[in-house]
Design a protein around this motif. Structure first.
Motif, mmCIF file in Angstrom:
data_model
loop_
_atom_site.group_PDB
_atom_site.id
_atom_site.type_symbol
_atom_site.label_atom_id
_atom_site.label_comp_id
_atom_site.label_asym_id
_atom_site.label_seq_id
_atom_site.Cartn_x
_atom_site.Cartn_y
_atom_site.Cartn_z
ATOM 1 N N ARG A 194 -12.015 10.186 6.604
ATOM 2 C CA ARG A 194 -10.685 10.649 6.188
ATOM 3 C C ARG A 194 -10.211 9.778 5.030
ATOM 4 O O ARG A 194 -10.030 8.577 5.194
ATOM 5 N N ASN A 195 -10.016 10.394 3.897
ATOM 6 C CA ASN A 195 -9.575 9.694 2.701
ATOM 7 C C ASN A 195 -8.053 9.815 2.557
ATOM 8 O O ASN A 195 -7.488 10.873 2.831
ATOM 9 N N VAL A 196 -7.401 8.740 2.134
ATOM 10 C CA VAL A 196 -5.970 8.778 1.828
ATOM 11 C C VAL A 196 -5.790 8.352 0.378
ATOM 12 O O VAL A 196 -6.134 7.233 0.008
ATOM 13 N N ASP A 197 -5.286 9.263 -0.430
ATOM 14 C CA ASP A 197 -4.958 8.977 -1.826
ATOM 15 C C ASP A 197 -3.581 8.320 -1.828
ATOM 16 O O ASP A 197 -2.602 8.928 -1.398
ATOM 17 N N PHE A 198 -3.494 7.080 -2.292
ATOM 18 C CA PHE A 198 -2.236 6.326 -2.244
ATOM 19 C C PHE A 198 -1.080 7.103 -2.867
ATOM 20 O O PHE A 198 0.027 7.139 -2.324
ATOM 21 N N ALA A 199 -1.320 7.751 -3.997
ATOM 22 C CA ALA A 199 -0.260 8.485 -4.703
ATOM 23 C C ALA A 199 0.231 9.690 -3.904
ATOM 24 O O ALA A 199 1.359 10.152 -4.115
ATOM 25 N N GLU A 200 -0.588 10.199 -2.989
ATOM 26 C CA GLU A 200 -0.226 11.377 -2.194
ATOM 27 C C GLU A 200 0.096 11.035 -0.743
ATOM 28 O O GLU A 200 0.405 11.918 0.055
ATOM 29 N N ALA A 201 0.041 9.770 -0.380
ATOM 30 C CA ALA A 201 0.210 9.355 1.014
ATOM 31 C C ALA A 201 1.649 9.547 1.490
ATOM 32 O O ALA A 201 2.594 9.558 0.693
ATOM 33 N N GLU A 202 1.803 9.663 2.810
ATOM 34 C CA GLU A 202 3.129 9.738 3.418
ATOM 35 C C GLU A 202 3.870 8.431 3.157
ATOM 36 O O GLU A 202 3.318 7.343 3.333
ATOM 37 N N THR A 203 5.116 8.540 2.708
ATOM 38 C CA THR A 203 5.916 7.349 2.420
ATOM 39 C C THR A 203 7.238 7.403 3.163
ATOM 40 O O THR A 203 7.702 8.460 3.579
ATOM 41 N N LEU A 222 -1.384 4.287 5.125
ATOM 42 C CA LEU A 222 -2.766 4.297 4.672
ATOM 43 C C LEU A 222 -3.653 4.872 5.774
ATOM 44 O O LEU A 222 -3.167 5.293 6.820
ATOM 45 N N ALA A 223 -4.945 4.876 5.579
ATOM 46 C CA ALA A 223 -5.872 5.424 6.567
ATOM 47 C C ALA A 223 -5.706 4.704 7.901
ATOM 48 O O ALA A 223 -5.503 3.494 7.939
ATOM 49 N N GLY A 224 -5.792 5.457 8.980
ATOM 50 C CA GLY A 224 -5.666 4.881 10.312
ATOM 51 C C GLY A 224 -5.981 5.915 11.372
ATOM 52 O O GLY A 224 -6.497 6.985 11.084
ATOM 53 N N SER A 225 -5.646 5.575 12.603
ATOM 54 C CA SER A 225 -5.922 6.452 13.745
ATOM 55 C C SER A 225 -4.924 6.146 14.850
ATOM 56 O O SER A 225 -4.011 5.342 14.662
ATOM 57 N N ASP A 226 -5.130 6.744 16.017
ATOM 58 C CA ASP A 226 -4.277 6.424 17.163
ATOM 59 C C ASP A 226 -4.489 4.986 17.628
ATOM 60 O O ASP A 226 -3.601 4.377 18.199
ATOM 61 N N GLN A 227 -5.670 4.423 17.370
ATOM 62 C CA GLN A 227 -5.976 3.059 17.796
ATOM 63 C C GLN A 227 -5.384 2.001 16.867
ATOM 64 O O GLN A 227 -5.066 0.902 17.294
ATOM 65 N N PHE A 228 -5.258 2.325 15.564
ATOM 66 C CA PHE A 228 -4.696 1.372 14.607
ATOM 67 C C PHE A 228 -4.167 2.119 13.391
ATOM 68 O O PHE A 228 -4.624 3.213 13.076
ATOM 69 N N THR A 229 -3.172 1.539 12.746
ATOM 70 C CA THR A 229 -2.674 2.090 11.486
ATOM 71 C C THR A 229 -2.497 0.958 10.489
ATOM 72 O O THR A 229 -2.267 -0.200 10.861
ATOM 73 N N PHE A 230 -2.617 1.319 9.213
ATOM 74 C CA PHE A 230 -2.388 0.407 8.102
ATOM 75 C C PHE A 230 -1.196 0.935 7.322
ATOM 76 O O PHE A 230 -1.155 2.117 6.981
ATOM 77 N N GLU A 231 -0.237 0.063 7.030
ATOM 78 C CA GLU A 231 0.902 0.433 6.193
ATOM 79 C C GLU A 231 1.048 -0.578 5.069
ATOM 80 O O GLU A 231 1.134 -1.781 5.310
ATOM 81 N N TRP A 232 1.049 -0.086 3.845
ATOM 82 C CA TRP A 232 1.352 -0.884 2.659
ATOM 83 C C TRP A 232 2.865 -0.916 2.558
ATOM 84 O O TRP A 232 3.525 0.091 2.825
ATOM 85 N N PHE A 233 3.440 -2.073 2.224
ATOM 86 C CA PHE A 233 4.893 -2.083 2.020
ATOM 87 C C PHE A 233 5.283 -3.036 0.905
ATOM 88 O O PHE A 233 4.551 -3.949 0.553
ATOM 89 N N GLU A 234 6.456 -2.750 0.350
ATOM 90 C CA GLU A 234 7.056 -3.632 -0.652
ATOM 91 C C GLU A 234 8.502 -3.872 -0.280
ATOM 92 O O GLU A 234 9.147 -3.010 0.319
ATOM 93 N N LYS A 235 8.978 -5.071 -0.611
ATOM 94 C CA LYS A 235 10.370 -5.458 -0.353
ATOM 95 C C LYS A 235 10.900 -6.162 -1.596
ATOM 96 O O LYS A 235 10.221 -7.014 -2.163
ATOM 97 N N PRO A 236 12.138 -5.866 -1.977
ATOM 98 C CA PRO A 236 12.750 -6.604 -3.082
ATOM 99 C C PRO A 236 13.180 -7.992 -2.616
ATOM 100 O O PRO A 236 13.304 -8.234 -1.405
#
Length: 115
Positions: free
Chosen positions: A2-11, A23-37
């Motif tokens: 399963r590929n996740v295109d960053f520009a098209e990913a759920e935000t 980012l790519a993940g499953s029920d067992q684990f998920t990856f989330e990219w984040f930014e904070k000011p």
């Protein structure tokens, strides 16, 4: 595969400058990219998921009820399930990091939560 295109990913962007990208993940684990000011902090919270946070840019301080740790580029921290914490950008620049959650979760943790 399963590929996740960053520009098209759920935000999820609850506040200006605070953005999370699923980012790519499953029920067992998920990856989330984040930014904070600079100066932004999540509220103190806990969840059933274990969490690993890896800083990619900037400075992030993770506070628990009993401790705190400041992380810089490529530093990481592991939080146990149900460990109350908050994450703050304590630097002068935008902070970027990756969160890994096990078991996996969606943005509904934030969108469906009661303050």
């Amino acid at each position: 595969m399963r590929n996740v295109d960053f520009a098209e990913a759920e935000t999820y962007e609850p506040e200006e400058g605070w953005r999370r990208v699923s980012l790519a993940g499953s029920d067992q684990f998920t990856f989330e990219w984040f930014e904070k000011p600079p100066g932004h902090s999540s509220p103190m919270h806990d969840h059933e998921n274990e969490q690993v946070c890896v800083v990619l840019e900037g400075e992030i301080t993770v506070y628990t009820e009993d401790d705190s740790v400041t992380l810089e580029r490529f530093d990481s921290v592991c939080l146990e399930a149900w460990e109350s914490h908050r994450v703050e950008n304590t630097g002068d620049e935008r902070a970027v990091a990756i969160d890994v959650f096990a078991p996996g979760r969606g943005f509904d943790f934030w969108t469906d939560r009661e303050e």
